[in-house]
Enzyme design. Structure first.
Site, PDB file in Angstrom:
ATOM      1  N   LYS A   1       0.721  -1.465   0.053  1.00 17.73           N
ATOM      2  CA  LYS A   1       0.076  -0.447   0.297  1.00 17.73           C
ATOM      3  C   LYS A   1       1.047   1.598   0.221  1.00 17.73           C
ATOM      4  CE  LYS A   1      -4.020   1.766   2.751  1.00 17.73           C
ATOM      5  NZ  LYS A   1      -4.660   2.199   4.008  1.00 17.73           N
TER       6      LYS A   1
ATOM      7  N   SER B   1      -9.750   2.145   2.644  1.00 15.03           N
ATOM      8  CA  SER B   1      -9.032   2.303   1.999  1.00 15.03           C
ATOM      9  C   SER B   1      -7.361   1.777   1.142  1.00 15.03           C
ATOM     10  CB  SER B   1      -7.876   3.542   2.811  1.00 15.03           C
ATOM     11  OG  SER B   1      -7.186   3.286   3.725  1.00 15.03           O
TER      12      SER B   1
ATOM     13  N   SER C   1     -10.319  -0.792   6.769  1.00 18.73           N
ATOM     14  CA  SER C   1      -9.397  -0.168   5.808  1.00 18.73           C
ATOM     15  C   SER C   1      -8.682  -1.635   4.897  1.00 18.73           C
ATOM     16  CB  SER C   1      -8.903   1.015   5.136  1.00 18.73           C
ATOM     17  OG  SER C   1      -9.385   1.941   5.486  1.00 18.73           O
TER      18      SER C   1
HETATM   19  N1  GLN Z   1     -13.188   4.355   6.340  1.00 17.44           N
HETATM   20  C1  GLN Z   1     -12.486   4.971   7.585  1.00 17.44           C
HETATM   21  C2  GLN Z   1     -12.241   6.118   7.590  1.00 17.44           C
HETATM   22  O1  GLN Z   1     -12.209   6.648   6.696  1.00 17.44           O
HETATM   23  C3  GLN Z   1     -11.659   3.380   7.681  1.00 17.44           C
HETATM   24  C4  GLN Z   1     -10.582   3.863   6.752  1.00 17.44           C
HETATM   25  C5  GLN Z   1      -9.232   3.460   6.927  1.00 17.44           C
HETATM   26  O2  GLN Z   1      -9.346   2.398   8.199  1.00 17.44           O
HETATM   27  N2  GLN Z   1      -7.952   3.402   7.374  1.00 17.44           N
HETATM   28  O3  GLN Z   1     -11.566   6.461   8.355  1.00 17.44           O
END
Ligand code: GLN
Length: 483
Positions: free
Chosen positions: A76, A151, A175
Site C-alpha cells: 500500500k 482505503s 481499511s
Molecule cells: N473508512 C474509515 C475512514 O475513512 C477507515 C479508513 C481506514 O481504516 N484507513 O476513516
C-alpha cells in the site's frame, strides 16, 4: 501461474517448478495488460522486482528456504519505500521519495519477498471506497462499476484480480477488512502494536495497524509472519513473541465458543447479508463450534466517537505537510502564511481537508471536553464491552459490512453515508483488537464478508478458524470474470 496462492508459490519455488524471476515477469505482464481497467497501482517497481526475484532465486539455489523467499507482493502506498515514490494517494506527496524503508517493507524484503509496486489508496487512508485518491478511483474487479472498498482498495483490487497473490494494507477503521469483504479476499487487522508502524505514514496513530490482504487465511498467516514483531523504533510496538501462524492453522474448532452480538443484526443490515452470515455460523457449528448470543451495548456510539478521534489525530499528524518540512509547495508564495495556506489548500483533497478541520475543531480549547474527551470515554466503554464478551466467548462473529460494494460515486457527495458503512469494523480499532474478514458468499454478484474478532494477540485463533472454514467452503476460490 497467476492463480497460485502464496502457499502454492512457496511449494512451486521449492520444487523448482518455476523461478521467482519467471513468476515475477508473468505477473508484471499481467499487471500491464489488466490494471488499466482497475487502476490498482500508483507506481510499478519493475526493476526492483526483477532484481529482488533474481536475488531470491540465487538464495534458493544456495540452499535457503522460506515461505516468502521469491514471493511477489505489493505495498500500500503509505509504507515508505527507499528511493521510491510514497504518495499516500495524495498530491501532497506526489513527488516524495522516501529516504528509508518502513520496518514492514524491510522485514518482508529480508524474508525475500519481491515488491511489484505500490498500490492505490484513499488519500491519507481516509475513506471506504478508494475514491478520494489523487490518482483516481480504483474499480472493483467483480463489477467495474462498483467500488473495491477502501482505503486499501488498490491492494484489494489487485489481489482479487489475480495480478499478484497478496499485498500489505493498513486498517484504521476497517481499511483491510472492508475491502477484503468487497472483493472476496481474506484480510487481517492485527492487534494494535503487533505490526510496526515505523515508516507507515500516519493517519490516526492510536488506531492505525498494518496487516495482510490475500485470498486465503493460509496466505494471511504467511504474510503476517513476515510483518509482525517487536520494533524498538515504534514506541507503541509490543514486545510479545510472534507465534508460528502457519503451524496453528489446523487446530480443531471443537468446543470453540463463538459470540454473535445481537446488535449486529439491526435494521441497517442488508437481510441477504444477514442470511449469508447465518450460513457461515451453521458451517462453523458443523465443525464443532458452539454459538452464544452476546451483547455489545455501546456499539451504537462507536461511529461518532471514531469520527472525532480519527480526525483529531489526523489533524495533528498532517500538520507536518506544510510545504516546508514535507510535501507539495505552491507556486510563488507571497509570504509564509500564503505558503502554508495555498500549499495545504492545493495539496490536500476535499475529504482530507474536511477531516483536518473537524479534528482541529474537536481539539480546540473550547470544545476539547465536549468532543475529544467524550469520544475517548466512549472508546473505553467499547473496549469494556469486548472485555466482558471475551469472558464468555473465544471469538466474536458478524458481518464485515452492512451492504455490499456500492456503485462508484454513489456516496461521494454524502460523506456521512459512507462513514455509517464502517459500523462493524471501527470498534476493533477503538479497542485495539485483532479482526479478520473472509469470504462468505455473494449478493447480486458482489462478494460478502464475515468478520471474526478475537482477544488481544489471538491472530492465530482468527487464522485457525478462517482456515478451517475455508477447508470446508469454496467462496474464497471464486474468481471475478475477466480476471
Ligand atoms: N473508512 C474509515 C475512514 O475513512 C477507515 C479508513 C481506514 O481504516 N484507513 O476513516
Amino acid at each position: 501461474m497467476h492463480q497460485l496462492t502464496l502457499a502454492e508459490i512457496a511449494r512451486g519455488l521449492a520444487d523448482k517448478k518455476f523461478s521467482s524471476e519467471e513468476l515475477t515477469k508473468t505477473l508484471l505482464a499481467r499487471i500491464a495488460q489488466l490494471d488499466p481497467q482497475l487502476n490498482s497501482f500508483i507506481s510499478l517497481t519493475e526493476d526492483l522486482a526483477l532484481a529482488q526475484a533474481k536475488d531470491a532465486d540465487a538464495r534458493r539455489a544456495n540452499g535457503e528456504s522460506g515461505a516468502l523467499l521469491g514471493a511477489p507482493i505489493a505495498h500500500k502506498d503509505l509504507f515508505c519505500t527507499q528511493g521510491i515514490r510514497t504518495s499516500c494517494g495524495s498530491k501532497m506527496l506526489d513527488n516524495f521519495k522516501a529516504p528509508y524503508d518502513a520496518t514492514v517493507v524491510a522485514k518482508l524484503a529480508a524474508a525475500g519477498a519481491v515488491t511489484l509496486g505500490k498500490t492505490n489508496m484513499d488519500e491519507f487512508a481516509m475513506g471506504s471506497a478508494n475514491e478520494s485518491s489523487y490518482y483516481g478511483a480504483v474499480k472493483n474487479p467483480w463489477n467495474l462499476e462498483h467500488v473495491p472498498g477502501g482505503s486499501s482498495g488498490g491492494s484489494a483490487a489487485a489481489v482479487a484480480a489475480r495480478l499478484l497473490p497478496a499485498a500489505t494494507a493498513t486498517d484504521t477503521g476497517g481499511s483491510i477488512r472492508q475491502p477484503a469483504a468487497f472483493t472476496n479476499l481474506t484480510g487481517l487487522k492485527p492487534t494494535y502494536g503487533r505490526v510496526s508502524r515505523w515508516g507507515m505514514i500516519a493517519y490516526a496513530s492510536s488506531l492505525d495497524q498494518g496487516g495482510p490482504l490475500a485470498r486465503t487465511a493460509e496466505d494471511c498467516a504467511i504474510l503476517l509472519q513476515g510483518m509482525a514483531g517487536f520494533d524498538p523504533q515504534d514506541s507503541t510496538s509490543i514486545d510479545e513473541p510472534v507465534p508460528d501462524y502457519s503451524a496453528g492453522l489446523n487446530g480443531s474448532l471443537q468446543g470453540l465458543r463463538i459470540g454473535v452480538p445481537k446488535e449486529y443484526f439491526s435494521a441497517g443490515l442488508d437481510p441477504r447479508i444477514a442470511e449469508l452470515i447465518h450460513n457461515s455460523i451453521k458451517e462453523l457449528e458443523k465443525l464443532g463450534a458452539v454459538i452464544k448470543e452476546i451483547s455489545l451495548p455501546n456499539m451504537q456510539h462507536a461511529i461518532p466517537a471514531y469520527y472525532v478521534i480519527a480526525p483529531a489525530e489526523a489533524s495533528s499528524n498532517l500538520s507536518r505537510f506544510d510545504g516546508v518540512r514535507f510535501g507539495y509547495r505552491c507556486e510563488d508564495p507571497k509570504n509564509l502564511i500564503d505558503l502554508y495556506k495555498r500549499s495545504r489548500g492545493e495539496g490536500f483533497g476535499p475529504e482530507v481537508q474536511r477531516r483536518i478541520m473537524v479534528g482541529a475543531y474537536a481539539l480546540s480549547a473550547g470544545y476539547y471536553d465536549a468532543y475529544y474527551l467524550k469520544a475517548q470515554k466512549i472508546r473505553r466503554l467499547v473496549k469494556n464491552d469486548f472485555m466482558a464478551a471475551f469472558n464468555e466467548v473465544d471469538i466474536i462473529l458478524g458481518p464485515t459490512t452492512p451492504n455490499p460494494a456500492w456503485k462508484l460515486g454513489a456516496k461521494s457527495s454524502d460523506p456521512v453515508a459512507a462513514y455509517l458503512e464502517d459500523v462493524y469494523t471501527i470498534t476493533a480499532n477503538l479497542a485495539g483488537l485483532p479482526g479478520l474478514s473472509m469470504p462468505a458468499g455473494f449478493v447480486d454478484g458482489l462478494p460478502v464478508g464475515v468478520q471474526l474478532l478475537a482477544p488481544y494477540f489471538q491472530e492465530g485463533r482468527l487464522l485457525n478458524v478462517a482456515h478451517q472454514y475455508q477447508l470446508n467452503t469454496d467462496w474464497h476460490t471464486r474468481t471475478p470474470t475477466g480476471f
